[in-house]
Design an enzyme around this catalytic site. Sequence first.
Site, PDB file in Angstrom:
ATOM      1  N   ASP A  98       0.862  -1.180   0.000  1.00 51.53           N
ATOM      2  CA  ASP A  98       0.000   0.000   0.000  1.00 51.53           C
ATOM      3  C   ASP A  98       0.902   1.235   0.000  1.00 51.53           C
ATOM      4  O   ASP A  98       1.646   1.469   0.961  1.00 51.53           O
ATOM      5  CB  ASP A  98      -0.899   0.000   1.253  1.00 51.53           C
ATOM      6  CG  ASP A  98      -2.180   0.777   1.037  1.00 51.53           C
ATOM      7  OD1 ASP A  98      -3.236   0.327   1.511  1.00 51.53           O
ATOM      8  OD2 ASP A  98      -2.103   1.836   0.372  1.00 51.53           O
ATOM      9  N   ASP A 324     -12.183   0.695   4.598  1.00 52.40           N
ATOM     10  CA  ASP A 324     -12.822   2.008   4.743  1.00 52.40           C
ATOM     11  C   ASP A 324     -14.339   1.920   4.669  1.00 52.40           C
ATOM     12  O   ASP A 324     -15.018   2.958   4.798  1.00 52.40           O
ATOM     13  CB  ASP A 324     -12.396   2.939   3.596  1.00 52.40           C
ATOM     14  CG  ASP A 324     -10.955   3.346   3.676  1.00 52.40           C
ATOM     15  OD1 ASP A 324     -10.356   3.582   2.619  1.00 52.40           O
ATOM     16  OD2 ASP A 324     -10.417   3.412   4.801  1.00 52.40           O
TER      17      ASP A 324
HETATM   18  O1  TEU Z   1      -8.943   6.406   1.823  1.00 53.11           O
HETATM   19  C1  TEU Z   1      -9.356   7.500   1.036  1.00 53.11           C
HETATM   20  C2  TEU Z   1     -10.708   7.893   1.389  1.00 53.11           C
HETATM   21  O2  TEU Z   1     -11.234   8.856   0.938  1.00 53.11           O
HETATM   22  C3  TEU Z   1     -11.352   7.016   2.422  1.00 53.11           C
HETATM   23  O3  TEU Z   1     -10.745   7.497   3.596  1.00 53.11           O
HETATM   24  C4  TEU Z   1     -12.815   7.118   2.452  1.00 53.11           C
HETATM   25  O4  TEU Z   1     -13.284   7.526   1.225  1.00 53.11           O
HETATM   26  C5  TEU Z   1     -13.172   8.075   3.550  1.00 53.11           C
HETATM   27  O5  TEU Z   1     -13.224   7.215   4.647  1.00 53.11           O
HETATM   28  C6  TEU Z   1     -14.365   8.876   3.229  1.00 53.11           C
HETATM   29  O6  TEU Z   1     -15.386   8.648   4.121  1.00 53.11           O
HETATM   30  C7  TEU Z   1      -7.545   6.164   1.866  1.00 53.11           C
HETATM   31  C8  TEU Z   1      -7.337   4.983   2.797  1.00 53.11           C
HETATM   32  O7  TEU Z   1      -7.964   3.829   2.236  1.00 53.11           O
HETATM   33  C9  TEU Z   1      -7.925   5.343   4.137  1.00 53.11           C
HETATM   34  O8  TEU Z   1      -7.881   4.237   5.033  1.00 53.11           O
HETATM   35  C10 TEU Z   1      -7.141   6.507   4.699  1.00 53.11           C
HETATM   36  O9  TEU Z   1      -7.757   6.932   5.895  1.00 53.11           O
HETATM   37  C11 TEU Z   1      -7.097   7.686   3.715  1.00 53.11           C
HETATM   38  O10 TEU Z   1      -6.863   7.303   2.371  1.00 53.11           O
HETATM   39  C12 TEU Z   1      -5.955   8.609   4.090  1.00 53.11           C
HETATM   40  O11 TEU Z   1      -4.744   7.936   3.842  1.00 53.11           O
END
Ligand code: TEU
Length: 548
Positions: A98, A324
């Site tokens: 990642d 997420d």
């Molecule tokens: O997620 C991007 C992102 O926008 C998500 O966080 C999700 O859409 C968000 O929770 C909106 O409600 C990536 C990673 O997958 C996430 O775990 C990280 O928190 C984020 O980026 C920041 O790195």
Amino acid sequence: MSQPWWTEAVCYQIYPRSFNDSDGDGVGDLPGIRERVDYLDDLGVDAVWLSPVYQSPQADHGYDVADYRSIHDEYGTLADFDDLLEALHDRDIRLLMDLVVNHTSDEHEWFERSRRGEKPYDEYYYWRESEDGPPNNWESTFGGSAWTYDETREAYYLHLFDEKQPDLNWRNPRVREEVQDICQFWLDRGVDGFRMDVINLISKAEGLPDGVPNDMQVGVEHFWDGPNLEAYLQELHDAVLADPAIVAVGEMPGISAGRAQDFVGEDGPLSMVISFDHVVLDWGPDGRWDPTDVSPGGFQRALLTWQEHLAENGWPCLYLENHDQPRSVSRYGDDETYHYESATMLATVLLTLRGTPFVYQGQEIGMTNASFPDPSVLEDVETLNFLAETDDDYAAVRDAVEAQSRDNSRTPMQWDGTEQAGFTTGDPWLPVTDNYHEINAASARESDDSIWQFYRELIEFRAETPALRRGSLAVLEDVPEAVFAFERTHDGRHVRSYCNLTDAIQEVSVEVPVATVVGNYRDPQAGESLHGDLELRPYEALVCDLTE
Ligand code: TEU
């Protein structure tokens, strides 16, 4: 023409903090994952997307990286990583790291030196002096302003996520070179590619202008698809990702299927784009914490839009849940009355659409959303920021949190019915969901007709069926909106999926004789020649061969 391996693969996402704990500290770790490699091999997956394991203060559970070349202490060491990678490769399972390079942790050396104004790090981030508050009106994804004032530098810095996640300044060629070096470090170590975290955010509009006020997130028009995005991605591709065997999966919140075409396909800098259309369907007018229902038609249209736009040039990345998102069987299915049927119907959608399927840890056994009666157990920074911001008491927002919190998919993997679901011998960092006696991998593997067995069988069928791996896709139109039906065609073979997205019986007319190969009911309409009127039971899914 041989296709790149990643177009034929089924991928499995591991969220290391919650997968398997080998040393009893209540936190998953690399040796714990190593202990479960045979489980992955038995399931039949071809690759693992490993969520971040780098050194991190864990403000966003690893998506706040403090050192890209060392392993977070709780997760193990680089030697543990090498052991895991070797074990996966020994079983022909590849590994995607990642890559979190839109931002770092505020505890990364670069930021610590940048806030002290030390060259060249002083220009690694977005710093703005401002006498009257934040330099613009942009908002963080996690709520509040996207700017925080730093007393050391006496200036504001930009963070599109948490204040402990300062955005890197990609306009700076040194930053771009640092990212190339990070990629090369892991490629040299043997990894097979990257999932690239919010990679469409790396280019910000010139001058960082104010955004148009809106109910979702102010400023997105200035950073979701910035002026240099294609140039930065092409440069990174040409420098370190050009080998077609290296997979590059770009997470792109806010990018449309039409725009995604510019990043993938033969000339694109990426292999695939992670779409968001289907995971915001239940966001109400006020966003994630104002949830509404997902309509079957909306679900289909969100997925089919990406199928259609990437049919000729590009390759869809397929997923229904990840770290997420809430659990898909709770979000799109029925985790009480039709738990098995809806989980296996969703598996059929995921594993028979065109593209590369990503199965998230626990999805293969039908893990569900959790309940959070006591907010003090919550860990997700996005959820905690929401609770800190809302004027409502917890009772008023508990339903929204239990429907949408990212902690739903971060509860420990449910391995068996023993203490803490076999995840840890200690106290888990996040409570195990209390249905682990019924929903766990051990009992699923002992059963002949569990969700796990259905995943395993369908993954195996997919591996044996070029039409599902390589075939074109045509949507079957004359079916009820509640039925997701499509046909995959390759080299004269036609394979159809009929998926009832609802708990109601649906009538479908099958205009050509088909023979069911895989059905998700325990008394499936399987093996029979179906022709004419077909009755699909609640959440029934059939995968059929056309026999004429
Ligand atoms: O997620 C991007 C992102 O926008 C998500 O966080 C999700 O859409 C968000 O929770 C909106 O409600 C990536 C990673 O997958 C996430 O775990 C990280 O928190 C984020 O980026 C920041 O790195």
